[in-house]
Scaffold this motif. Structure first.
Motif, PDB file in Angstrom:
ATOM      1  N   VAL A 166       0.850  -1.195   0.000  1.00 30.33           N
ATOM      2  CA  VAL A 166       0.000   0.000   0.000  1.00 30.33           C
ATOM      3  C   VAL A 166       0.882   1.239   0.000  1.00 30.33           C
ATOM      4  O   VAL A 166       1.995   1.238   0.530  1.00 30.33           O
ATOM      5  N   GLU A 192      -3.685   3.454  -0.500  1.00 30.39           N
ATOM      6  CA  GLU A 192      -4.199   2.699  -1.642  1.00 30.39           C
ATOM      7  C   GLU A 192      -3.158   1.666  -2.067  1.00 30.39           C
ATOM      8  O   GLU A 192      -1.966   1.809  -1.790  1.00 30.39           O
ATOM      9  N   LEU A 193      -3.624   0.617  -2.755  1.00 29.93           N
ATOM     10  CA  LEU A 193      -2.695  -0.399  -3.231  1.00 29.93           C
ATOM     11  C   LEU A 193      -1.702   0.206  -4.215  1.00 29.93           C
ATOM     12  O   LEU A 193      -2.085   0.994  -5.087  1.00 29.93           O
TER      13      LEU A 193
END
Length: 413
Positions: free
Chosen positions: A363, A369-370
């Motif tokens: 992340v 977020e990825l």
């Protein structure tokens, strides 16, 4: 009263004095923050809880990750969760009730790398944020911040609870003994108690006013402890009229001790999740037991009027393999999940993920977020964020003596 009874009673009362600090709070005032760490004992299958995969094949030779289809995966808000593994289970589904009722207060952290397949190391990491046996569990760290306010700041209902001598861990699950302790005349008559208290007051007075400020504080606390005694009766008064047994009783004691002003952290270990054989049936039994206890704990917190000020950390030793062994079991897997339940910050969030082989994905440390260029989440990140949430700065004594070795991520909003 014979000599043996006297000595037994005196030892029992002395043991109570050692439960916690001496300067007691009378009841929850509306400002305290409470924490309960609830561990799934043995390593839960996160693909059977909050990181479901369904009938995705791990490999052509090892078969599917889960026995249920992807169409059976359930949804509550942004959270996906699994159906119970054992289709023959005929009772109610407390795990589904938990997600459906609590998703707005839940943050799910998937793809945590525990960096171990060892139970002892994994449970230490899940409860303290570090693998070292020298590190205190985070419940003890939090309890130590205002330990002087509480009789038993850290209630250890069951499971791992190393405190590193920051506070005393209080195991207090026998209500019969608690009832006995609230009646000192069971061991010492009122006349003997009066004599003991009188002698203590005389001894304190004899010390005079030449003592330092710190010594005077200790003296006053010592005198107050002997004059008033540990007020465990408040705990009994806050418990249900007909207390439960087992894990539900521990949940009741945790909520009651918070409401009574006796504790501010607790830890409970639930179930037998080490399912190296007959995985589906045994995980179902353990998950039902676990979520029945968690649902009961939340209900008790609500009944005590402190749910809005309590945070639950739902965790485990590690995860389980995304494939079955020859005994229809699943073995240890270093990647797992943790969930945080709280009404104090944004819920309905999933941070982190795993791929279709249950391997951790990275992340972005800023956006969460990825991102292939990001970081893999660990238990250290979770516990570092908890420490920050409780006002423990990165330059504090705790973080200097027990560093978690991770960058601080803003996991809670």
């Amino acid at each position: 009263m014979n000599r043996r009874e006297f000595l037994t009673g005196f030892a029992a009362l002395s043991g109570l004095m050692a439960l916690g600090k001496l300067n007691l709070a009378s009841a929850a005032t509306g400002e305290e923050q409470y924490w309960v760490f609830v561990s799934a004992n043995g390593g839960w299958d996160t693909a059977a809880v909050c990181d479901p995969k369904g009938d995705i094949a791990y490999s052509s030779s090892l078969g599917n990750i889960n026995p249920y289809s992807q169409a059976e995966i359930r949804q509550a808000g942004a959270l996906r969760f699994a159906p119970l593994l054992d289709n023959n289970f005929a009772g109610t589904d407390p795990m589904a009730a938990f997600f459906n009722n609590q998703y707005n207060h839940l943050q799910v952290f998937n793809g945590l790398d525990y960096q171990t397949n060892s139970h002892q190391v994994g449970i230490r990491a899940s409860m303290s944020g570090h693998q070292s046996p020298l590190y205190p569990v985070t419940a003890a760290v939090i309890a130590s911040l205002n330990a002087s306010q509480y009789l038993m700041p850290f209630y250890l209902g069951s499971g791992y609870g190393n405190t590193a001598n920051l506070v005393n861990a209080s195991r207090l699950n026998d209500l019969g003994r608690v009832q006995d302790f609230t009646n000192p005349e069971r061991y010492l008559t009122s006349s003997v108690m009066d004599l003991v208290n009188s002698e203590h007051q005389a001894a304190m007075a004899a010390l005079g006013s030449n003592a330092s400020e710190a010594e005077q504080l200790v003296q006053s606390q010592f005198a107050a402890a002997h004059l008033n005694g540990p007020d465990l009766k408040r705990l009994l008064d806050k418990l249900p009229a007909s207390p439960s047994t087992g894990d539900k009783l521990k949940a009741e004691i945790a909520a009651a001790s918070f409401a009574a002003g006796l504790s501010n952290t607790a830890a409970i270990s639930i179930g037998i999740f080490d399912t190296h054989s007959d995985h589906d049936s045994r995980q179902t039994v353990a998950l039902v037991e676990y979520f029945e206890a968690v649902n009961h704990l939340i209900a008790q917190l609500e009944q005590q009027g402190i749910a809005d000020r309590t945070t639950l950390v739902l965790t485990s030793d590690f995860g389980r393999t995304p494939y079955y062994n020859s005994d229809k079991g699943k073995d240890h897997w270093n990647v797992g999940s943790t969930m945080i339940w709280s009404r104090q910050w944004q819920g309905n969030r999933v941070i982190g993920a795993t791929d279709n082989q249950l391997k951790a994905l990275k992340v972005d440390p800023e956006t969460l977020e990825l991102s292939p260029d990001g970081v893999v989440l660990t238990q250290g990140h979770i516990h570092a964020a908890i420490r920050q949430r409780m006002g423990i700065s990165m330059s504090s004594h705790i973080n200097f003596q027990y560093p978690l070795g991770v960058d601080l991520l803003q996991l809670f909003t």
